[in-house]
Each structure stands twice: as structure tokens, then as C-alpha cells.
Design a protein around this motif. Structure first.
Motif, short mmCIF file in Angstrom:
data_model
loop_
_atom_site.label_atom_id
_atom_site.label_comp_id
_atom_site.label_asym_id
_atom_site.label_seq_id
_atom_site.Cartn_x
_atom_site.Cartn_y
_atom_site.Cartn_z
N LEU A 47 0.89 -1.26 -0.07
CA LEU A 47 0.02 -0.14 0.10
C LEU A 47 0.80 1.29 -0.09
O LEU A 47 0.85 2.40 -0.74
CB LEU A 47 -1.09 -0.03 1.26
N ASP A 48 1.76 1.39 0.76
CA ASP A 48 2.83 2.45 0.59
C ASP A 48 3.47 2.42 -0.72
O ASP A 48 3.49 3.93 -1.18
CB ASP A 48 3.90 2.07 1.96
N ARG A 49 3.91 1.68 -1.21
CA ARG A 49 4.31 1.82 -2.77
C ARG A 49 3.29 2.37 -3.72
O ARG A 49 3.35 3.15 -4.72
CB ARG A 49 5.02 0.50 -3.08
N ASP A 53 -2.23 9.78 -6.91
CA ASP A 53 -2.48 11.19 -6.72
C ASP A 53 -3.52 11.37 -5.72
O ASP A 53 -3.69 12.33 -4.97
CB ASP A 53 -2.85 11.73 -8.20
N VAL A 54 -4.66 10.38 -5.77
CA VAL A 54 -5.77 10.30 -4.97
C VAL A 54 -6.00 9.13 -4.00
O VAL A 54 -5.71 8.15 -4.65
CB VAL A 54 -6.86 10.82 -5.72
N ILE A 102 4.54 9.87 3.25
CA ILE A 102 4.91 9.23 2.23
C ILE A 102 4.71 9.75 1.04
O ILE A 102 5.50 9.43 -0.06
CB ILE A 102 4.08 7.76 2.29
N ASN A 103 3.56 10.60 0.64
CA ASN A 103 3.24 11.26 -0.38
C ASN A 103 2.72 12.70 -0.23
O ASN A 103 1.59 12.54 0.05
CB ASN A 103 2.54 10.47 -1.47
N PRO A 104 3.62 13.66 0.18
CA PRO A 104 3.04 14.86 0.50
C PRO A 104 1.93 15.46 -0.78
O PRO A 104 1.37 16.64 -0.01
CB PRO A 104 4.11 15.84 0.52
N GLY A 156 2.09 21.22 -5.29
CA GLY A 156 2.67 19.93 -4.80
C GLY A 156 2.10 19.64 -3.62
O GLY A 156 2.74 18.78 -2.69
N GLU A 157 1.10 20.15 -2.95
CA GLU A 157 0.69 19.94 -1.59
C GLU A 157 -0.48 19.38 -1.76
O GLU A 157 -1.72 19.84 -2.17
CB GLU A 157 0.46 21.11 -0.84
N GLY A 158 -0.63 18.03 -1.16
CA GLY A 158 -2.25 17.52 -1.04
C GLY A 158 -2.74 17.89 0.26
O GLY A 158 -2.28 18.70 0.98
N GLN A 159 -4.10 17.24 0.29
CA GLN A 159 -4.74 17.63 1.50
C GLN A 159 -5.94 16.61 1.82
O GLN A 159 -6.14 15.74 1.03
CB GLN A 159 -5.39 19.09 1.25
N LEU A 160 -6.51 16.79 2.79
CA LEU A 160 -7.51 15.75 3.21
C LEU A 160 -8.74 16.47 3.02
O LEU A 160 -9.13 17.68 3.17
CB LEU A 160 -7.86 15.68 4.90
#
Length: 423
Positions: free
Chosen positions: A107-109, A115-116, A139-141, A215-219
Motif C-alpha cells: 500500500l505504501d508503494r 494522486d488520490v 509518504i506522498n506529500p 505540490g501540496e495534497g490535503q484531506l
């Protein structure tokens, strides 16, 4: 341009000949079940995203057994759930036991390449499994993490179990639906699930744009209760402004009249000729000149909106207009002039020429099971139309392909993971 990875994955769905969608190249991990999550990720898949549905090898999505079941000529084949297939088309299917340490590495990989991620567990579940948002974002910002739940990730109800009916009950919709002076009636579809799905898609698309720019993800935190509340039209402002509590009105609008269900010779129609323009046209189309000339008190919306006037004069007039005409006759008379629509059962809807013209019933052959017809996509895009002809995956159907093609596992490594119960 569509990238080679996406082309390969879409090719395994049988969709490589389709034009790339707007979300081509976006990889979505779908760790969901039932409807709210699967429908959200299905819409993303229709729009071109590569969606990887993750299921527990020992406990896959239980809607795989939901009716209706499509049975083909192969007596040894498991029947196909039309319910499951409708909400999971265009997806790759893998199995992964999220409680397994070996599966955690997989799962980490996957998260590194995604992306989502969409999940619809009760808040805290992914954290207990060791896969909560705070860890995965390290793991993936840039990861967009969409969490759909009954009551959201915050608040005093956050840990309560919930279904669609829970949202209808606590979001206010149930209390205002039904017939006057009778117990409230739930909306006749899973509107809480579906609304959360749609808001989930909106949230994901907004967060994706932000991630692409920064480059910044979010909840993305979606609550079914929140979603249902926004469907209550004027109920909130009627209460906050005038202190009025919305109650069941049956088929009536709170104040707009005529705007309701009316009987006709072979069923019912919706008629909404409430504006001054439409009322004059309606008198000319369905009635006689006397219906207009002899009732000047009905020439304004204010007059027609009055409850007593509507009950004593407007409603009886409309009933008289429609009583001896069929749905088809009334629709033909109304044409493009007056808002009137036949109330159609789902069989009539599936065969409706407008539905056909819009491509809203799609047909796909499931080998060994036969032909399945489901609803299409209401999103019409000129340059990148949704792709709705993909199949729903079998449980774990693409596990080896995804692990090998996407993550670089060898065939031997995949077999070892399978033997250990991780996949």
C-alpha cells in the motif's frame, strides 16, 4: 498526452481505444465499499483517471452479492451483481489485506504512485490499520486523501456508525419529506450516499488542482449528514429568518403554486406553470379563453400563490384540464411552451428518447454473464467525454498486473505475497 502507464492500465480494462479523459494520468486508490465511495471513484474513472479498487481478499465488497444478479450461460460462473457493476465500472481490481505487514508495504508503494486515495470507513479505522492520512501524507506529500463518512472526521457524532438513512434522518431531509399530517417518509433512493459521492468528486477535483499548482495534497473530509443538509432547499433560511420548521408537504412546494403532481387519464404529470407568462400560456393551451378572461384574480403570481385561492380555484381548474387527457397527449400539448412532464416509471425512463439521445443508458457485454445496461454519465464534455463502457473488475482480477506494471514487483514476489495472504 496519455502516459504509457495509464495506457497500459486502461488497456487491461479493454478501454485503450477510448479517447483519453480529462483526468488521464491521475491514479486513484479506491479503498471503499458499498456506494458512497465506489460511486465517487467511478465518476473519477469515467473522467479518465486510473482507479485501482482495493478489496480484502477474504472479505471483498459485499455489494458483489447484491441483486439484481446477471446470470449467463456458464453455470459454473458466479453470478454478476448489476448493483456492484454499475458503481465500479472502469476500475482495476486488486486484493490487499490491510492488516498484513507485507500488504502495508504494498500500500505504501501504491500511495507513492497515487494522486488520490478515497476511503469511506468510519473515522479512525484507517488509523487503526496503520494507514491514516497523517502517515500517508509523509509518504506522498501531494496525496489528495478523500474520506467519506456518515458524520465527518470531526464533531461529537464522528464515530457513530451510519447509513444513508442516518444522513437523511440527521440532515433534516427525512423530517420534511412525505404527506402532510402523516409520518415522514424517506427519500426513495440513497440520497445521502449519492450526495456525499458527488461532493467527494468536487472536493477531489478542487484539491487536485491545488496539488498540481503547489505540490501540496490535503484531506478532503465529506460528511453524509452535511451533504444532505445542503439538499433541503429553503428549510434552513425559513427557520433562521422566520422560525418556521419545514414539515412534509407531499407533492406541494412550500409557496410556489401551481408546482405539483396532477392526475391525468393514465397516470400523473408534473405541472409547474406558476409564472404569469406560463399561466397565460397554460390557459390558452389546456383550457379555454374563459379560464383566463373570467378570472382576473389569477393573473398574478401573488394571487395564485395564495393557499385558499389555489385550493378553491387554481387546483380544480388544472384537474379539469388534465382529467381526460393522457400523459402523452399532455406532453404533446405542452411541447416547448409550458413546463409539464409525465411522471415516468423507470422502464419508461430507460426507453425515453431524450435519455437515448443523451447516451444515458450504456450497454456492455460481460463475458460469461451476458449484457448489462446501466446508467451513463450526465457530464457531457466536448473535448474529453467520459468513458462509460468499461467493465467492473472481478475481485483481485488485476492484482498481478498492478503490482508488476505499476510497482515493479516480479511475478515470483507477487506469488509469495499471495501465498502469505497479503494479497
Amino acid at each position: 498526452m496519455i502516459d504509457d502507464l495509464t495506457r497500459a492500465l486502461l488497456g487491461r480494462l479493454g478501454g485503450s481505444d477510448a479517447a483519453p479523459g480529462s483526468l488521464a494520468g491521475v491514479v486513484v486508490l479506491d479503498i471503499t465499499r458499498v456506494v458512497a465511495g465506489p460511486y465517487c471513484s467511478m465518476i473519477l474513472a469515467d473522467l479518465g483517471a486510473t482507479v485501482i479498487k482495493v478489496e480484502n481478499p477474504d472479505d471483498p465488497d459485499y455489494t458483489r452479492t447484491f441483486p439484481p444478479l446477471l446470470r449467463g450461460g456458464d453455470e459454473d460462473a458466479e453470478p454478476l451483481s448489476g448493483f456492484f457493476a454499475q458503481f465500479n465500472r472502469n476500475k482495476l481490481g486488486i486484493t490487499l489485506n490491510l492488516k498484513s505487514p507485507e500488504a502495508a508495504e504494498v500500500l505504501d508503494r501504491l500511495v507513492q504512485r497515487a494522486d488520490v486515495l478515497v476511503e469511506n470507513f468510519r473515522p479512525g479505522t484507517m488509523e487503526r490499520l496503520g494507514h491514516g492520512y497523517e502517515r500517508l501524507r509523509r509518504i506522498n506529500p501531494r496525496l489528495v486523501y478523500a474520506a467519506l463518512s456518515g458524520f465527518g472526521q470531526t464533531g461529537p457524532y464522528r464515530l457513530r456508525p451510519a447509513y444513508d438513512n442516518s444522513a437523511q434522518a440527521t440532515g433534516g431531509l427525512w423530517s420534511m419529506n412525505g404527506e402532510p399530517d402523516r409520518p415522514p417518509t424517506r427519500v426513495g433512493t440513497i440520497i445521502g450516499d449519492l450526495a456525499a459521492s458527488l461532493y467527494g468528486v468536487i472536493g477531489v477535483l478542487a484539491a487536485l488542482r491545488h496539488a498540481e499548482q503547489t505540490g501540496e495534497g490535503q484531506l478532503v473530509d465529506i460528511s453524509q449528514q452535511d451533504s444532505v443538509l445542503t439538499l433541503t432547499e429553503n428549510a434552513v433560511v425559513s427557520y433562521t429568518v422566520d422560525g418556521e420548521i419545514a414539515r412534509p408537504l407531499g407533492n406541494e412546494h412550500p409557496f410556489v403554486r401551481p408546482y405539483s403532481l396532477f392526475p391525468c387519464a393514465d397516470g400523473f404529470v408534473f405541472f409547474g406553470g406558476y409564472t404569469d407568462k406560463f399561466w397565460r400560456l397554460s390557459c390558452d393551451t389546456f383550457g379555454t379563453s374563459a379560464d383566463w378572461d373570467d378570472h382576473p384574480e389569477l393573473h398574478t403570481m401573488a394571487g395564485r400563490f395564495d393557499a385558499e385561492v389555489y385550493r378553491e380555484k387554481v387546483h380544480p381548474m388544472i384537474v379539469r384540464w388534465f382529467a381526460h387527457r393522457t400523459k402523452a397527449e399532455l406532453e404533446q400539448l405542452a411541447g416547448d411552451l409550458v413546463p409539464l412532464s409525465a411522471v415516468k416509471d423507470i422502464g419508461e425512463v430507460v426507453d425515453d428518447p431524450q435519455i437515448a439521445a443523451r447516451g444515458m443508458i450504456v450497454e456492455r457485454e460481460y463475458p460469461g454473464h451476458g449484457t448489462l445496461r446501466t446508467f451513463g454519465s450526465p457530464v457531457k464534455l466536448e473535448r474529453t467525454p467520459p468513458h462509460t463502457a468499461g467493465l467492473a473488475p472481478g475481485a483481485g482480477q488485476h492484482t498481478a498486473a498492478v503490482l508488476e506494471d505499476l510497482l515493479g514487483y516480479s511475478a515470483a514476489e507477487v506469488e509469495a505475497l499471495r501465498a502469505g495472504g497479503a494479497v
